[in-house]
Motif scaffolding. Structure first.
Motif, PDB file in Angstrom:
ATOM      1  N   ASP A 147       1.710   2.334 -38.471  1.00 17.71           N
ATOM      2  CA  ASP A 147       2.860   3.195 -38.811  1.00 17.71           C
ATOM      3  C   ASP A 147       3.992   3.101 -37.802  1.00 17.71           C
ATOM      4  O   ASP A 147       4.785   4.040 -37.648  1.00 17.71           O
ATOM      5  CB  ASP A 147       2.419   4.662 -38.970  1.00 17.71           C
ATOM      6  CG  ASP A 147       1.345   4.829 -40.032  1.00 17.71           C
ATOM      7  OD1 ASP A 147       1.427   4.124 -41.054  1.00 17.71           O
ATOM      8  OD2 ASP A 147       0.442   5.649 -39.833  1.00 17.71           O
ATOM      9  N   GLN A 148       4.064   1.995 -37.096  1.00 21.09           N
ATOM     10  CA  GLN A 148       5.177   1.750 -36.181  1.00 21.09           C
ATOM     11  C   GLN A 148       5.910   0.489 -36.626  1.00 21.09           C
ATOM     12  O   GLN A 148       5.324  -0.392 -37.261  1.00 21.09           O
ATOM     13  CB  GLN A 148       4.673   1.554 -34.741  1.00 21.09           C
ATOM     14  CG  GLN A 148       3.932   2.744 -34.157  1.00 21.09           C
ATOM     15  CD  GLN A 148       4.868   3.893 -33.814  1.00 21.09           C
ATOM     16  OE1 GLN A 148       6.065   3.706 -33.672  1.00 21.09           O
ATOM     17  NE2 GLN A 148       4.309   5.083 -33.683  1.00 21.09           N
TER      18      GLN A 148
ATOM     19  N   GLN B 153      10.063   7.944 -49.577  1.00 19.38           N
ATOM     20  CA  GLN B 153      10.626   8.116 -48.250  1.00 19.38           C
ATOM     21  C   GLN B 153      11.753   9.140 -48.263  1.00 19.38           C
ATOM     22  O   GLN B 153      12.391   9.390 -49.289  1.00 19.38           O
ATOM     23  CB  GLN B 153      11.159   6.788 -47.725  1.00 19.38           C
ATOM     24  CG  GLN B 153      10.095   5.727 -47.506  1.00 19.38           C
ATOM     25  CD  GLN B 153      10.714   4.427 -47.026  1.00 19.38           C
ATOM     26  OE1 GLN B 153      11.720   3.968 -47.547  1.00 19.38           O
ATOM     27  NE2 GLN B 153      10.109   3.823 -46.025  1.00 19.38           N
ATOM     28  N   THR B 154      12.018   9.719 -47.113  1.00 20.90           N
ATOM     29  CA  THR B 154      13.223  10.535 -46.945  1.00 20.90           C
ATOM     30  C   THR B 154      14.411   9.598 -46.780  1.00 20.90           C
ATOM     31  O   THR B 154      14.249   8.416 -46.455  1.00 20.90           O
ATOM     32  CB  THR B 154      13.109  11.427 -45.702  1.00 20.90           C
ATOM     33  OG1 THR B 154      13.090  10.578 -44.540  1.00 20.90           O
ATOM     34  CG2 THR B 154      11.842  12.280 -45.739  1.00 20.90           C
TER      35      THR B 154
ATOM     36  N   THR C 118      16.419   9.432 -44.369  1.00 24.83           N
ATOM     37  CA  THR C 118      16.414   8.931 -42.989  1.00 24.83           C
ATOM     38  C   THR C 118      15.427   7.782 -42.842  1.00 24.83           C
ATOM     39  O   THR C 118      15.740   6.746 -42.232  1.00 24.83           O
ATOM     40  CB  THR C 118      16.050  10.060 -42.017  1.00 24.83           C
ATOM     41  OG1 THR C 118      17.019  11.102 -42.131  1.00 24.83           O
ATOM     42  CG2 THR C 118      16.030   9.550 -40.579  1.00 24.83           C
ATOM     43  N   GLN C 119      14.218   7.928 -43.389  1.00 22.62           N
ATOM     44  CA  GLN C 119      13.233   6.849 -43.329  1.00 22.62           C
ATOM     45  C   GLN C 119      13.735   5.618 -44.076  1.00 22.62           C
ATOM     46  O   GLN C 119      13.549   4.483 -43.630  1.00 22.62           O
ATOM     47  CB  GLN C 119      11.907   7.329 -43.925  1.00 22.62           C
ATOM     48  CG  GLN C 119      11.195   8.386 -43.099  1.00 22.62           C
ATOM     49  CD  GLN C 119      10.032   9.007 -43.858  1.00 22.62           C
ATOM     50  OE1 GLN C 119      10.076   9.167 -45.083  1.00 22.62           O
ATOM     51  NE2 GLN C 119       8.980   9.362 -43.133  1.00 22.62           N
TER      52      GLN C 119
ATOM     53  N   ALA D  61      16.478   3.915 -41.991  1.00 25.59           N
ATOM     54  CA  ALA D  61      15.913   3.298 -40.783  1.00 25.59           C
ATOM     55  C   ALA D  61      15.104   2.053 -41.126  1.00 25.59           C
ATOM     56  O   ALA D  61      15.159   1.036 -40.415  1.00 25.59           O
ATOM     57  CB  ALA D  61      15.033   4.304 -40.046  1.00 25.59           C
ATOM     58  N   GLY D  62      14.344   2.114 -42.231  1.00 30.32           N
ATOM     59  CA  GLY D  62      13.535   0.975 -42.624  1.00 30.32           C
ATOM     60  C   GLY D  62      14.368  -0.214 -43.051  1.00 30.32           C
ATOM     61  O   GLY D  62      14.080  -1.353 -42.680  1.00 30.32           O
TER      62      GLY D  62
ATOM     63  N   TYR E  73      15.984  -1.815 -40.076  1.00 26.39           N
ATOM     64  CA  TYR E  73      15.024  -2.605 -39.298  1.00 26.39           C
ATOM     65  C   TYR E  73      14.857  -4.004 -39.881  1.00 26.39           C
ATOM     66  O   TYR E  73      14.719  -4.986 -39.136  1.00 26.39           O
ATOM     67  CB  TYR E  73      13.672  -1.891 -39.269  1.00 26.39           C
ATOM     68  CG  TYR E  73      12.623  -2.675 -38.524  1.00 26.39           C
ATOM     69  CD1 TYR E  73      12.621  -2.709 -37.131  1.00 26.39           C
ATOM     70  CD2 TYR E  73      11.653  -3.401 -39.206  1.00 26.39           C
ATOM     71  CE1 TYR E  73      11.675  -3.450 -36.440  1.00 26.39           C
ATOM     72  CE2 TYR E  73      10.704  -4.137 -38.522  1.00 26.39           C
ATOM     73  CZ  TYR E  73      10.724  -4.162 -37.141  1.00 26.39           C
ATOM     74  OH  TYR E  73       9.792  -4.902 -36.463  1.00 26.39           O
TER      75      TYR E  73
ATOM     76  N   THR F 207      22.848   5.693 -44.242  1.00 30.01           N
ATOM     77  CA  THR F 207      22.773   7.148 -44.280  1.00 30.01           C
ATOM     78  C   THR F 207      24.028   7.726 -44.931  1.00 30.01           C
ATOM     79  O   THR F 207      23.947   8.640 -45.770  1.00 30.01           O
ATOM     80  CB  THR F 207      22.621   7.705 -42.851  1.00 30.01           C
ATOM     81  OG1 THR F 207      21.398   7.220 -42.282  1.00 30.01           O
ATOM     82  CG2 THR F 207      22.588   9.225 -42.858  1.00 30.01           C
TER      83      THR F 207
ATOM     84  N   GLU G 231      16.221  12.636 -51.791  1.00 24.46           N
ATOM     85  CA  GLU G 231      14.815  12.267 -51.742  1.00 24.46           C
ATOM     86  C   GLU G 231      14.544  11.150 -52.740  1.00 24.46           C
ATOM     87  O   GLU G 231      15.358  10.886 -53.644  1.00 24.46           O
ATOM     88  CB  GLU G 231      13.902  13.468 -52.045  1.00 24.46           C
ATOM     89  CG  GLU G 231      14.133  14.122 -53.382  1.00 24.46           C
ATOM     90  CD  GLU G 231      13.209  15.314 -53.605  1.00 24.46           C
ATOM     91  OE1 GLU G 231      12.000  15.177 -53.342  1.00 24.46           O
ATOM     92  OE2 GLU G 231      13.707  16.373 -54.040  1.00 24.46           O
TER      93      GLU G 231
END
Length: 492
Positions: free
Chosen positions: A44-45, A304-305, A307-308, A311-312, A315, A333, A343
């Motif tokens: 989960d990282q 996912q939210t 934010t997730q 961020a994903g 990445y 965002t 959501e």
């Protein structure tokens, strides 16, 4: 950012060399078990954060398989001597000649990802290398791959095949006529190479969704369409972006699927979809399917939210989590905020062909997770839904039982028998949420489980309620159909 490697030299690897390569990978244990063990290190990282711990663990107990994982999964350059020890010098020379390995200073590094999966090896791109990068066997692909049954139906279509993972998996599991299509010429080139690499007879074609297959029909259609939301100024990535909201491409695909399903065939589509207040996913999917005579099952869980999500995606563009990651995360965002997206729903859609156009069903099944929704579980669900779709008289004459994959508990908040109990169904495997039942429903469940038929349970329930069978008939039939759809009841 590194550029995508050319693919024109892949033909230098002939079938005999590829057979030798497969045998070598098998002998040293470069397989899904080794990858699974590595993925359990610091889970989960982001990989950038995990790699410190993965490399440390591998250094303590080195092996050829772990060196191949470092090379092909974890973007680690290694010495020629270590790679020779893992593969043998002739195979290393062959991979250098094909451009899958290159010299990097005094070491060698891989130009592609190679992922072992269920007895296969899938070559794909590093997704941070640009919009035409080809997706291989990632985490969500693995979830959809678990749903491909074994043995597999004969005729299978993989739409948006990327590197060919699902099509190859279907062929590996017994399908005899498998076609993969993708709009990306690079994806089709890599998928064709992966078919040779795994010695599987799968046909891959460049196509905008299903256009290249004409009027052909299939027993199983699988797809993980691109579903990332696309800001107006973004460099579109073929493997990822599905439109401004993200699911526009998926909805277009759903409009094409019914005309390519053989009688009794079904489709499995995995996607994330932005939640729209007042327009639940099943209504939007049903609208996309049009008037087609198909049944729809939506297995849904919380996605996912925002934010997730941001961020994903950032990445994938910048695994170093540097300045570009920062800019991309904020841009996404802002876009999600502007689109009113708060959501997401993560869902597996199952679309089944009907013999008659007189009616169709739509069922939404809330899930805690899609993990464990494998081919066997979906086959059981299809059987249960077919049972639930029987006419009232046939359903009353049939037998249903409480699912054996649950524990049935009467519980109290304190060890005091004078307190009223709660009646709770705790599902095994953590796929379904625990379910609290009213006392009357608990009684009905017990009657259904013990009776020879639904009709017999109906008689007992009517007596327990002090009502006539006609008065509770609709309630009982509705509970049976809902229980079959949501895993509480099974036929027989």
């Amino acid at each position: 950012m590194r550029t995508l490697p050319p693919l024109d030299a892949l033909d230098a690897l002939d079938d005999a060399t590829l057979a030798t390569l497969r045998a070598r990978w098998q002998s040293v244990g470069f397989n899904a078990d080794a990858l699974g063990e590595a993925e359990r290190i610091a889970p989960d990282q982001f990989d950038t954060l995990r790699l410190v711990f993965v490399r440390d663990a591998f250094a303590l107990h080195p092996s050829p398989a772990r060196d191949l994982l470092l090379l092909f999964q974890y973007d680690t350059s290694l010495s020629r001597a270590r790679i020779d020890a893992a593969l043998g010098a002739p195979l290393v020379d062959a991979l250098l000649g094909a451009g899958l390995l290159v010299v990097d200073a005094s070491e060698l590094r891989a130009t592609v990802r190679i992922t072992p999966l269920h007895g296969l090896w899938i070559v794909s791109d590093d997704l941070s290398r640009g919009g035409e990068a080809v997706m291989g066997a990632g985490p969500t692909t693995y979830v959809l791959g678990e749903t491909v049954p074994s043995p597999c139906p004969s005729r299978v279509l993989d739409v948006g095949c990327g590197a060919g993972t699902l099509a190859l998996l279907a062929a590996h599991r017994g399908a005899t006529e498998v076609v993969g299509v993708d709009i990306s010429t690079r994806a089709v080139a890599l998928a064709r190479f992966n078919a040779r690499l795994n010695a599987l007879p799968v046909r891959f074609e460049v196509s905008d969704l299903c256009a290249a297959v004409g009027d052909a029909r299939f027993d199983l259609i699988v797809s993980q369409p691109a579903f990332i939301t696309a800001p107006p100024d973004v460099e579109v990535a073929t493997f990822a972006h599905g439109g401004a909201m993200g699911d526009e491409l998926a909805m277009r695909l759903l409009g094409e699927i019914p005309s390519h399903l053989a009688p009794g065939g079904y489709a499995l589509v995995l996607l994330d979809s932005a939640v729209r207040p007042g327009a639940p996913l099943h209504t939007r999917v049903r609208a996309a399917l049009g008037r087609a005579p198909v049944d729809l099952v939506v297995l849904s869980t919380r996605g996912q939210t925002p934010t997730q999500f941001a961020a994903g995606w950032a990445y994938l563009r910048d695994p170093s989590i540097g300045p570009r990651w920062h800019d991309e995360a904020l841009r996404y965002t802002a876009h999600l905020r502007a689109m009113g997206i708060e959501e997401f729903t993560h869902a597996l859609l199952m679309v089944g062909a009907r013999a008659s156009s007189s009616s169709h069903s739509t069922v939404t099944v809330p899930m805690l997770t899609l993990a464990g929704c494998d081919g066997a579980a979906l086959a059981q669900l299809r059987t249960s839904l077919a049972h639930a779709g029987r006419a009232d008289a046939a359903l009353l004459a049939s037998k249903v039982s409480a699912t054996p994959k649950a524990t049935y508990v009467e519980e109290r908040t304190r060890p005091d028998s004078s307190l009223e109990p709660r009646w709770v169904v705790r599902f095994q495997g953590a796929r379904f949420a625990d379910r609290e039942l009213p006392e009357a429903t608990w009684v009905l469940l017990g009657l259904l489980d013990g009776a020879a038929s639904v009709g017999e349970a109906l008689e007992g329930y009517a007596e327990a309620c002090g009502a006539s069978p006609d008065e509770v008939r609709g309630q009982v039939l509705a509970f049976v159909r809902e229980g079959l759809a949501r895993g509480l009841l099974v036929p027989g």
